[in-house]
Motif scaffolding. Structure first.
Motif, mmCIF file in Angstrom:
data_model
loop_
_atom_site.group_PDB
_atom_site.id
_atom_site.type_symbol
_atom_site.label_atom_id
_atom_site.label_comp_id
_atom_site.label_asym_id
_atom_site.label_seq_id
_atom_site.Cartn_x
_atom_site.Cartn_y
_atom_site.Cartn_z
ATOM 1 N N MET A 30 0.837 -1.185 0.000
ATOM 2 C CA MET A 30 0.000 0.000 0.000
ATOM 3 C C MET A 30 0.882 1.250 0.000
ATOM 4 S SD MET A 30 -2.904 0.937 2.770
ATOM 5 C CE MET A 30 -3.832 2.406 2.650
ATOM 6 N N GLU A 31 0.692 2.085 -0.983
ATOM 7 C CA GLU A 31 1.440 3.333 -1.081
ATOM 8 C C GLU A 31 0.874 4.337 -0.077
ATOM 9 O OE1 GLU A 31 4.037 4.082 -3.226
ATOM 10 O OE2 GLU A 31 4.025 2.006 -3.858
ATOM 11 N N GLY A 32 1.712 5.167 0.465
ATOM 12 C CA GLY A 32 1.246 6.191 1.385
ATOM 13 C C GLY A 32 2.403 6.847 2.102
ATOM 14 N N PHE A 33 2.063 7.724 3.024
ATOM 15 C CA PHE A 33 3.063 8.497 3.748
ATOM 16 C C PHE A 33 4.082 7.602 4.444
ATOM 17 C CE2 PHE A 33 4.723 10.517 7.543
ATOM 18 C CZ PHE A 33 5.135 11.749 7.071
ATOM 19 N N THR A 34 3.609 6.591 5.188
ATOM 20 C CA THR A 34 4.543 5.766 5.964
ATOM 21 C C THR A 34 5.496 4.987 5.071
ATOM 22 O OG1 THR A 34 2.908 3.977 6.154
ATOM 23 C CG2 THR A 34 3.023 5.547 7.966
ATOM 24 N N GLN A 35 5.024 4.504 3.945
ATOM 25 C CA GLN A 35 5.910 3.794 3.030
ATOM 26 C C GLN A 35 6.866 4.763 2.338
ATOM 27 O OE1 GLN A 35 4.016 1.528 -0.074
ATOM 28 N NE2 GLN A 35 5.846 0.335 -0.451
ATOM 29 N N GLN A 36 6.356 5.894 1.923
ATOM 30 C CA GLN A 36 7.182 6.879 1.213
ATOM 31 C C GLN A 36 8.339 7.362 2.077
ATOM 32 O OE1 GLN A 36 4.988 10.231 -0.316
ATOM 33 N NE2 GLN A 36 6.818 11.338 -0.912
ATOM 34 N N TYR A 37 8.078 7.581 3.368
ATOM 35 C CA TYR A 37 9.091 8.131 4.256
ATOM 36 C C TYR A 37 9.748 7.083 5.151
ATOM 37 C CZ TYR A 37 7.637 12.668 2.636
ATOM 38 O OH TYR A 37 7.375 13.749 1.836
ATOM 39 N N GLY A 38 9.397 5.829 4.984
ATOM 40 C CA GLY A 38 10.039 4.753 5.735
ATOM 41 C C GLY A 38 9.717 4.764 7.223
ATOM 42 N N CYS A 39 8.514 5.203 7.590
ATOM 43 C CA CYS A 39 8.122 5.246 9.008
ATOM 44 C C CYS A 39 7.941 3.827 9.533
ATOM 45 C CB CYS A 39 6.826 6.022 9.171
ATOM 46 S SG CYS A 39 6.931 7.724 8.600
ATOM 47 N N LYS A 40 8.540 3.561 10.681
ATOM 48 C CA LYS A 40 8.465 2.218 11.252
ATOM 49 C C LYS A 40 8.027 2.210 12.710
ATOM 50 C CE LYS A 40 11.735 0.207 8.070
ATOM 51 N NZ LYS A 40 11.034 0.655 6.949
ATOM 52 N N LEU A 41 8.117 3.341 13.400
ATOM 53 C CA LEU A 41 7.792 3.405 14.826
ATOM 54 C C LEU A 41 6.777 4.506 15.105
ATOM 55 C CD1 LEU A 41 11.403 3.317 16.327
ATOM 56 C CD2 LEU A 41 9.844 1.385 16.079
ATOM 57 N N LEU A 42 5.935 4.262 16.093
ATOM 58 C CA LEU A 42 5.062 5.302 16.624
ATOM 59 C C LEU A 42 5.761 5.829 17.869
ATOM 60 C CD1 LEU A 42 2.324 6.802 16.715
ATOM 61 C CD2 LEU A 42 1.520 4.963 18.206
ATOM 62 N N VAL A 43 6.262 7.044 17.813
ATOM 63 C CA VAL A 43 7.045 7.580 18.929
ATOM 64 C C VAL A 43 6.321 8.663 19.716
ATOM 65 C CG1 VAL A 43 9.285 6.963 17.947
ATOM 66 C CG2 VAL A 43 8.287 9.207 17.432
ATOM 67 N N TRP A 44 5.142 9.078 19.243
ATOM 68 C CA TRP A 44 4.390 10.118 19.932
ATOM 69 C C TRP A 44 2.941 10.063 19.483
ATOM 70 C CZ3 TRP A 44 1.506 14.084 17.960
ATOM 71 C CH2 TRP A 44 1.080 15.049 18.870
ATOM 72 N N PHE A 45 2.035 10.365 20.392
ATOM 73 C CA PHE A 45 0.628 10.517 20.040
ATOM 74 C C PHE A 45 -0.067 11.349 21.106
ATOM 75 C CE2 PHE A 45 0.720 6.719 22.669
ATOM 76 C CZ PHE A 45 -0.385 6.862 23.493
ATOM 77 N N GLU A 46 -1.191 11.905 20.745
ATOM 78 C CA GLU A 46 -2.070 12.608 21.678
ATOM 79 C C GLU A 46 -3.478 12.102 21.439
ATOM 80 O OE1 GLU A 46 -2.079 16.898 21.590
ATOM 81 O OE2 GLU A 46 0.079 17.000 21.912
ATOM 82 N N ILE A 47 -4.273 12.101 22.471
ATOM 83 C CA ILE A 47 -5.680 11.723 22.362
ATOM 84 C C ILE A 47 -6.504 12.996 22.510
ATOM 85 C CG2 ILE A 47 -7.547 10.420 23.435
ATOM 86 C CD1 ILE A 47 -5.370 8.386 24.307
ATOM 87 N N ALA A 48 -7.470 13.169 21.618
ATOM 88 C CA ALA A 48 -8.331 14.350 21.636
ATOM 89 C C ALA A 48 -9.773 13.929 21.902
ATOM 90 C CB ALA A 48 -8.237 15.086 20.308
ATOM 91 N N ASP A 49 -10.521 14.808 22.517
ATOM 92 C CA ASP A 49 -11.920 14.522 22.831
ATOM 93 C C ASP A 49 -12.828 14.580 21.618
ATOM 94 O OD1 ASP A 49 -11.399 14.112 25.546
ATOM 95 O OD2 ASP A 49 -11.672 16.230 26.012
ATOM 96 N N THR A 50 -12.481 15.435 20.658
ATOM 97 C CA THR A 50 -13.309 15.568 19.453
ATOM 98 C C THR A 50 -12.414 15.663 18.222
ATOM 99 O OG1 THR A 50 -13.341 17.997 19.449
ATOM 100 C CG2 THR A 50 -15.064 16.877 20.754
ATOM 101 N N MET A 51 -13.013 15.409 17.071
ATOM 102 C CA MET A 51 -12.289 15.518 15.803
ATOM 103 C C MET A 51 -11.823 16.957 15.579
ATOM 104 S SD MET A 51 -11.118 13.917 13.174
ATOM 105 C CE MET A 51 -12.023 12.421 12.967
ATOM 106 N N GLU A 52 -12.652 17.913 15.948
ATOM 107 C CA GLU A 52 -12.290 19.317 15.762
ATOM 108 C C GLU A 52 -11.047 19.678 16.573
ATOM 109 O OE1 GLU A 52 -15.454 18.295 16.516
ATOM 110 O OE2 GLU A 52 -16.345 18.645 14.543
ATOM 111 N N VAL A 53 -10.995 19.213 17.825
ATOM 112 C CA VAL A 53 -9.825 19.456 18.675
ATOM 113 C C VAL A 53 -8.594 18.793 18.067
ATOM 114 C CG1 VAL A 53 -8.815 18.978 20.939
ATOM 115 C CG2 VAL A 53 -11.175 19.783 20.781
#
Length: 61
Positions: A1-24
């Motif tokens: 599957m082509e996409g951002f992670t393949q194009q840039y070789g992303c292999k790890l999730l090193v950060w995330f945030e959880i939001a209460d709403t899609m708008e936030v």
């Protein structure tokens, strides 16, 4: 599957945030995207100083 992670070789999730709403979440994403790389690295290192893969934290919550 082509996409951002393949194009840039992303292999790890090193950060995330959880939001209460899609708008936030979208507003926060725009804030982060407009920041410098140094600010993004600082954000990661404040939460995850050793850059461990955090996928399991969100996958199995």
């Amino acid at each position: 599957m082509e996409g951002f992670t393949q194009q840039y070789g992303c292999k790890l999730l090193v950060w995330f945030e959880i939001a209460d709403t899609m708008e936030v979440a979208i507003t926060r994403e725009k804030q982060i995207k407009s920041g410098s790389r140094a600010k993004k690295v600082a954000l990661i290192e404040a939460m995850n100083p050793h850059w461990h893969d955090l996928y399991e934290q969100i996958a199995h919550g």
